[in-house]
Design a protein around this motif. Structure first.
Motif, mmCIF file in Angstrom:
data_model
loop_
_atom_site.group_PDB
_atom_site.id
_atom_site.type_symbol
_atom_site.label_atom_id
_atom_site.label_comp_id
_atom_site.label_asym_id
_atom_site.label_seq_id
_atom_site.Cartn_x
_atom_site.Cartn_y
_atom_site.Cartn_z
ATOM 1 N N ALA A 130 2.470 1.542 -3.296
ATOM 2 C CA ALA A 130 1.004 2.210 -4.174
ATOM 3 C C ALA A 130 0.985 3.399 -4.217
ATOM 4 O O ALA A 130 0.959 4.688 -4.863
ATOM 5 N N GLU A 131 1.422 4.642 -2.747
ATOM 6 C CA GLU A 131 1.031 6.146 -2.642
ATOM 7 C C GLU A 131 2.347 6.566 -3.055
ATOM 8 O O GLU A 131 2.089 7.506 -3.160
ATOM 9 N N GLY A 160 -0.582 -2.961 -7.691
ATOM 10 C CA GLY A 160 -0.658 -1.741 -9.208
ATOM 11 C C GLY A 160 0.846 -1.530 -9.607
ATOM 12 O O GLY A 160 1.139 -0.717 -10.149
ATOM 13 N N ARG A 186 7.105 1.007 -12.390
ATOM 14 C CA ARG A 186 6.289 0.426 -11.236
ATOM 15 C C ARG A 186 6.738 -1.101 -11.072
ATOM 16 O O ARG A 186 6.381 -1.694 -11.796
ATOM 17 N N THR A 212 5.150 8.478 -7.395
ATOM 18 C CA THR A 212 3.810 8.757 -8.405
ATOM 19 C C THR A 212 4.092 9.483 -9.823
ATOM 20 O O THR A 212 2.996 8.919 -11.184
ATOM 21 N N GLN A 245 1.150 -1.185 0.100
ATOM 22 C CA GLN A 245 0.024 0.421 0.138
ATOM 23 C C GLN A 245 0.696 0.940 0.106
ATOM 24 O O GLN A 245 0.850 1.675 -0.334
#
Length: 388
Positions: A73-74, A90, A82, A77, A70
Motif C-alpha cells: 500500500a505504501e 487498498g 493496484r 503510489t 501494508q
C-alpha cells in the motif's frame, strides 16, 4: 497505464505464481508499465516486467501477509491501478485464487486467534460490501462462498474462463515411442500402471489418500511432481509409504519444469487428484490437454470437465477412501486410449485457454465501472465449454 501488481512471493512457483507472471507478461506486451512487487522474486520474469522486492517483515504466515499488504500500500503510489494476487487492503482489482476463509469450518474460539482476526480483516478489505475492489475469481463455487460470507455485490465480481496455457496443449495422444522415452527418463517400468500426482500442498491435494491407495494397488507406481521431501508433511507421508512397503514404487520429481511436466504427462496412465479442496484444480485441464485421463474428486472446480469430456472418473463427495480406490481399479482396466482421445478433442476448445487474456482485459477496465461491466460480460460468455 502504470500498473502495480502485488504477490507475496513468486517461489515456489505454484499455480498462482505462474498466473501472476503470465498476466504481468501479457500486460507488458500490451504496452503497460508493469511493476511486480513481491518478497521473493524469480529469475524468469517476463520481458518488460520490473520486479521490486519488498522485505518480509512478519514472524508468522498471517503476520507476513499483513505486513506485505501494508508495504504494498505504501509503494508504487504513482500507479494508476493496484492489482493484488492475495487479499490485501487498498486494491483496485483482486485476482483471487483462494477459497473464502470465513466460509471454512472454524472452531467457535477461532475469533480469539490473531491468525483468524488478521486473515478475516484482509479478506473483508476486498469482499465487504463497503469495499470498492473489483474481484476476479476462478470458479462459480468459489465466488458463491465469498458472497455467502460477505454479501459481496455482483457488479464488482466476475468468474474467469479456464486459464490453461495453450503452449502446453497436445494435438494428439502420446505415441508409444514418447511414452517409452518418458518412462525411461523417470525410471518407470514399461508395463506398470503409472499414477501421476501434482501439487505443493500434500494434504490439501490428497497425497495421503493417494499413498494409502497405492499400498493396496501393487500393480501401480506413483510419480509425484511439485512437493518433495523438503516438505515435512510430504517427508512424513513418504516415510510411512516406505514402512508400508510401497516406497520402491514411488518416484519423486519435486518442482518440475515445463519439459518435465510434459514428460510426466506422457509417462503416466492417468492423473490422480483426490483433493480435499481445490478452487479450480487447473492441473485437471492441463492433464486433459495432454491427453491424460483423470481420476479426481467432485469438490474440485474443474472436475465437471472430466465428466463433460468423458475423460476419466469423478469420485463423489463426501469422500470415501474405498470409493476412491475402486475408481482407481476401474481406471486401470478402463479404455484409457478412448478417454485420452476424448480429452484431446475436448481441450481443442479455445475457450479453455482464454482466461488470462480476459483477466488482462478486466484489469485494464478496473478503473471504470462501465468498461468493467463490458469486460465481465465478455469473460463470463466464455465460461462454459461444450461437450465434444
Amino acid at each position: 497505464m502504470r500498473l502495480a501488481l502485488g504477490i507475496f512471493r513468486l517461489q515456489p512457483a505454484g499455480g498462482l505464481e505462474r498466473h501472476a507472471l503470465r498476466i504481468a507478461g501479457v500486460l507488458a506486451e500490451r504496452g503497460h508499465d508493469v511493476t511486480l512487487y513481491t518478497t521473493q522474486g524469480t529469475d524468469s520474469a517476463p520481458t518488460g516486467v520490473k520486479l521490486s522486492l519488498l522485505p518480509n517483515d512478519g514472524r508468522t504466515n498471517h503476520g507476513s501477509m499483513d505486513a506485505f499488504g501494508q508495504r504494498f500500500a505504501e509503494v508504487g503510489t504513482d500507479a494508476e491501478l493496484r492489482i493484488g494476487f492475495q487479499r490485501l487492503p487498498g486494491l483496485d482489482v483482486l485476482f483471487c485464487a483462494d477459497w473464502c476463509y470465513l466460509d471454512r469450518d472454524h472452531p467457535k474460539w477461532a475469533p480469539l486467534l490473531p491468525r483468524y482476526r488478521t486473515l478475516t480483516r484482509l479478506e473483508r478489505a476486498c469482499f465487504d460490501p463497503s469495499s470498492k475492489t473489483k474481484i476476479i475469481t476462478l470458479s462459480a463455487p468459489q465466488l458463491a462462498a465469498y458472497v455467502r460470507a460477505h454479501g459481496t455485490q455482483a457488479d464488482r465480481t466476475v468468474v474467469l474462463p479456464p486459464t490453461i496455457d495453450p503452449a502446453h496443449r497436445a494435438t494428439e495422444p502420446t505415441d508409444a515411442a514418447k511414452r517409452a522415452a518418458a518412462r525411461h527418463h523417470f525410471d518407470l517400468p514399461e508395463r506398470a500402471v503409472v499414477w501421476l500426482w501434482i501439487g505443493l500442498q500434500p494434504m490439501v491435494k490428497g497425497l495421503d489418500r493417494t499413498l494409502e491407495a497405492l499400498a493396496k494397488h501393487p500393480e501401480a507406481m506413483l510419480l509425484i511432481c511439485g512437493t518433495d521431501r523438503t516438505n515435512r508433511k510430504t517427508a512424513s507421508l513418504l516415510a510411512a509409504a516406505e514402512r508400508a512397503g510401497s516406497g520402491s514404487r514411488i518416484r519423486v520429481v519435486g518442482m518440475a519444469s515445463d519439459t518435465q511436466l510434459k514428460a510426466a504427462f506422457a509417462a503416466a496412465d492417468f492423473l490422480v487428484h483426490p483433493a480435499r479442496l481445490d478452487v479450480t484444480a487447473t492441473v485437471i485441464l492441463e492433464a486433459m490437454a495432454n491427453g491424460l485421463p483423470v481420476v479426481t474428486t467432485a469438490n474440485c472446480g474443474f472436475a465437471p470437465h472430466v465428466d463433460a469430456a468423458n475423460a476419466g472418473l469423478v469420485v463423489p463427495v463426501p469422500f470415501e477412501q474405498r470409493v476412491f480406490e475402486t475408481a482407481l481399479t476401474h481406471a486401470a482396466n478402463a479404455p484409457r486410449e478412448t478417454w485420452s482421445r476424448h480429452a484431446i478433442t475436448y481441450c481443442a476448445n479455445p475457450r479453455l485457454y482464454s482466461g488470462i487474456e480476459h483477466a488482462c482485459n478486466l484489469i485494464e477496465a478496473g478503473g471504470n465501472d462501465e468498461d468493467w461491466r463490458r469486460a465481465a460480460q465478455a469473460a463470463e460468455a466464455g465460461l462454459s465449454a461444450p461437450k465434444p
